[in-house]
Design a protein around this motif. Structure first.
Motif, PDB file in Angstrom:
ATOM      1  N   ARG A   1       0.833  -1.204   0.000  1.00 36.67           N
ATOM      2  CA  ARG A   1       0.000   0.000   0.000  1.00 36.67           C
ATOM      3  C   ARG A   1       0.869   1.256   0.000  1.00 36.67           C
ATOM      4  O   ARG A   1       0.561   2.236  -0.690  1.00 36.67           O
ATOM      5  N   ALA A   2       1.965   1.250   0.739  1.00 35.48           N
ATOM      6  CA  ALA A   2       2.846   2.416   0.806  1.00 35.48           C
ATOM      7  C   ALA A   2       3.438   2.737  -0.565  1.00 35.48           C
ATOM      8  O   ALA A   2       3.535   3.911  -0.957  1.00 35.48           O
ATOM      9  N   CYS A   3       3.817   1.715  -1.302  1.00 32.20           N
ATOM     10  CA  CYS A   3       4.358   1.931  -2.649  1.00 32.20           C
ATOM     11  C   CYS A   3       3.299   2.520  -3.570  1.00 32.20           C
ATOM     12  O   CYS A   3       3.592   3.421  -4.375  1.00 32.20           O
ATOM     13  N   LEU A   4       2.074   2.035  -3.458  1.00 31.22           N
ATOM     14  CA  LEU A   4       0.984   2.572  -4.277  1.00 31.22           C
ATOM     15  C   LEU A   4       0.728   4.042  -3.950  1.00 31.22           C
ATOM     16  O   LEU A   4       0.511   4.861  -4.853  1.00 31.22           O
ATOM     17  N   LEU A   5       0.767   4.374  -2.673  1.00 37.24           N
ATOM     18  CA  LEU A   5       0.534   5.763  -2.261  1.00 37.24           C
ATOM     19  C   LEU A   5       1.587   6.695  -2.831  1.00 37.24           C
ATOM     20  O   LEU A   5       1.279   7.795  -3.302  1.00 37.24           O
ATOM     21  N   PHE A   6       2.847   6.255  -2.797  1.00 37.84           N
ATOM     22  CA  PHE A   6       3.926   7.075  -3.333  1.00 37.84           C
ATOM     23  C   PHE A   6       3.727   7.334  -4.822  1.00 37.84           C
ATOM     24  O   PHE A   6       3.886   8.470  -5.305  1.00 37.84           O
ATOM     25  N   ILE A   7       3.368   6.309  -5.556  1.00 38.03           N
ATOM     26  CA  ILE A   7       3.163   6.445  -7.001  1.00 38.03           C
ATOM     27  C   ILE A   7       1.977   7.367  -7.293  1.00 38.03           C
ATOM     28  O   ILE A   7       2.053   8.257  -8.157  1.00 38.03           O
ATOM     29  N   ILE A   8       0.886   7.180  -6.549  1.00 35.28           N
ATOM     30  CA  ILE A   8      -0.327   7.968  -6.788  1.00 35.28           C
ATOM     31  C   ILE A   8      -0.069   9.460  -6.579  1.00 35.28           C
ATOM     32  O   ILE A   8      -0.405  10.287  -7.426  1.00 35.28           O
ATOM     33  N   LEU A   9       0.546   9.812  -5.448  1.00 31.77           N
ATOM     34  CA  LEU A   9       0.761  11.231  -5.166  1.00 31.77           C
ATOM     35  C   LEU A   9       1.814  11.827  -6.092  1.00 31.77           C
ATOM     36  O   LEU A   9       1.702  12.992  -6.494  1.00 31.77           O
ATOM     37  N   SER A  10       2.822  11.039  -6.441  1.00 33.15           N
ATOM     38  CA  SER A  10       3.855  11.545  -7.342  1.00 33.15           C
ATOM     39  C   SER A  10       3.277  11.893  -8.711  1.00 33.15           C
ATOM     40  O   SER A  10       3.639  12.908  -9.319  1.00 33.15           O
ATOM     41  N   VAL A  11       2.373  11.054  -9.197  1.00 32.57           N
ATOM     42  CA  VAL A  11       1.752  11.314 -10.501  1.00 32.57           C
ATOM     43  C   VAL A  11       0.740  12.448 -10.405  1.00 32.57           C
ATOM     44  O   VAL A  11       0.661  13.322 -11.272  1.00 32.57           O
TER      45      VAL A  11
END
Length: 448
Positions: free
Chosen positions: A89-99
């Motif tokens: 989940r943490a990896c998904l959050l990083f990708i989502i906010l970065s994009v």
């Protein structure tokens, strides 16, 4: 098995005391920060923090809540499955906010890299041990509160030092990253801190089964709690957003304090004793709940009556409007406190659906009312819509507790009435002393 009222009161005292120290420290830090950076920077930081919280709740499946309430929570396989899901989940959050940083930054007038670098906190936090959740499950309240207090103190020192050295948005962002890294490392110093990658499909299904309601409730909770910030951040100049963030940050302290108490005490306590007879459970909870609400009620009354004077003493003239904003917001704080206590009680009963509907009702009312009030009544009108939204949020939660035979509506009404009488008395004394009313400045405020 019934719990000990004496132990319950002792745990509550520890929670309130440690949070009280944290509040004092955060307040001092907040005042220092307003001396170090411009209001625009405070406004930008509020926007970044709000967007981070919103992104985090997009994928919230209640990993911590599952560990606390699930019968298999003590098993190593369950613990490691939960930790693995947390890392993913943490990896998904990083990708989502970065994009999403690019359109969000354009909407709120901040730089995309500020959001993208801030998103690194997701990767760090995802590696934290599940040990904190087990302190909560086992109701080791003292150790849990001391951990939170020590992390608050360390984080506050880091924030002040980095902002002093670099009095801009980047100094504050880097300080948050360093604080997060230290907090993650500290979780591995607690008991049962060992975690490793594992995946057991049956446990994952159990987490997602309960987590779907946590996801909906958390997402709606974020939107209903932060819609005003997001709305005002694109409707007001960033400097005024910074002023609002000061008032909102102070107004949120009682709600956050009760939320901590609910998270560390009420929720696990109800979860452990939810099979107990409801009348006995209610009788044991009622005295503690009454004492807490009386203390908060006095604090809210003082905030409504003298919040603007306190702001004028502590902050410089750039933040003077935060005074009347704080006085108005305190009315919504009272209802929010009632809602938070109800939310954690329902969560302990594994009935978060009522809180979900409460947040949905509040969100819909805010979207409609704020859109209508912005052009006609300006910022004061928008603040009134927040109060009304909290009242609407309260209704489904009290209905849920009534259906679960654990309603405290009579207690809520009685203490609310007493608080209103106290507010009236304090405002009368203030007028008699020639200090005017905290709302006099509202008439000088122009429409948005």
């Amino acid at each position: 098995m019934a719990f000990s009222p004496k132990k319950l009161a002792g745990n509550a005292l520890w929670t309130v005391a440690t949070y009280g120290i944290s509040v004092v420290v955060r307040f001092i830090v907040n005042v220092i920060l307003t001396r170090l950076v411009r209001p625009e920077v405070m406004g930008a930081m509020m926007v970044i923090n709000t967007l981070k919280i919103g992104t985090e709740l997009i994928t919230d499946v209640g990993i911590g809540q599952n560990i606390v309430t699930n019968p298999n929570g003590e098993k190593r396989e369950f613990r490691n499955t939960a930790w693995t899901l947390q890392v993913i989940r943490a990896c998904l959050l990083f990708i989502i906010l970065s994009v999403a940083a690019y359109p969000l930054a354009q909407l709120y007038g901040i730089a995309p890299p500020e959001l993208q670098v801030s998103a690194l906190t997701f990767l760090m936090a995802g590696l934290a041990s599940t040990s904190l959740f087990y302190l909560q499950r086992r109701m080791q309240v003292i150790r849990s509160n001391l951990f939170e207090l020590s992390m608050d103190l360390v984080g506050s020192v880091i924030l002040v030092v980095f902002t002093f050295l670099h009095p801009n948005i980047w100094g504050m962002i880097v300080a948050v990253l360093v604080s997060t890294a230290l907090r993650v490392a500290a979780t591995y110093l607690l008991p049962d801190a060992r975690n490793w990658f594992a995946f057991h499909a049956s446990y994952a299904r159990q987490i997602f089964s309960f987590g779907k309601w946590i996801f909906l409730s958390s997402l709606l909770s974020f939107l209903s709690f932060n819609f005003d910030k997001l709305f005002l951040a694109q409707a007001l100049p960033l400097a005024m957003v910074g002023v609002y963030s000061i008032a909102r940050g102070i107004a949120d302290l009682p709600t956050i304090g009760i939320a901590r108490l609910g998270h560390q005490l009420v929720f696990p306590l109800i979860a452990r004793h939810n099979a107990q007879d409801r009348s006995e459970l209610k009788a044991q909870l009622a005295p503690l709940r009454r004492k807490l609400l009386l203390v908060v009620g006095v604090g809210v009354a003082l905030g409504v009556s003298f919040g603007d004077i306190a702001i004028g003493i502590v902050y410089d003239d750039r933040y003077s409007d935060a005074g009347w904003i704080l006085s108005l917001l305190m009315f919504s704080v009272w209802v929010a406190v009632l809602c938070v206590i109800n939310d954690y009680t329902l969560l302990g009963l594994r009935k978060p659906v009522y809180s979900m509907f409460g947040n949905l009702l509040k969100l819909v009312s805010l979207v409609v009312a704020m859109s209508l009030a912005a052009g006609t009544y300006g910022l004061p009108g928008l603040l009134v819509t927040i109060i009304l939204g909290e009242v609407l949020r309260y209704v489904p939660t009290i209905m849920g507790l009534w259906r679960e035979k654990l309603s405290f509506v009579a207690q809520d009404l009685a203490i609310t009435g007493a608080m209103c009488v106290l507010i009236g008395l304090l405002l009368y004394l203030r007028q008699a002393w020639g200090l005017g009313l905290p709302f006099d400045a509202i008439f000088a405020v122009t429409a948005l």
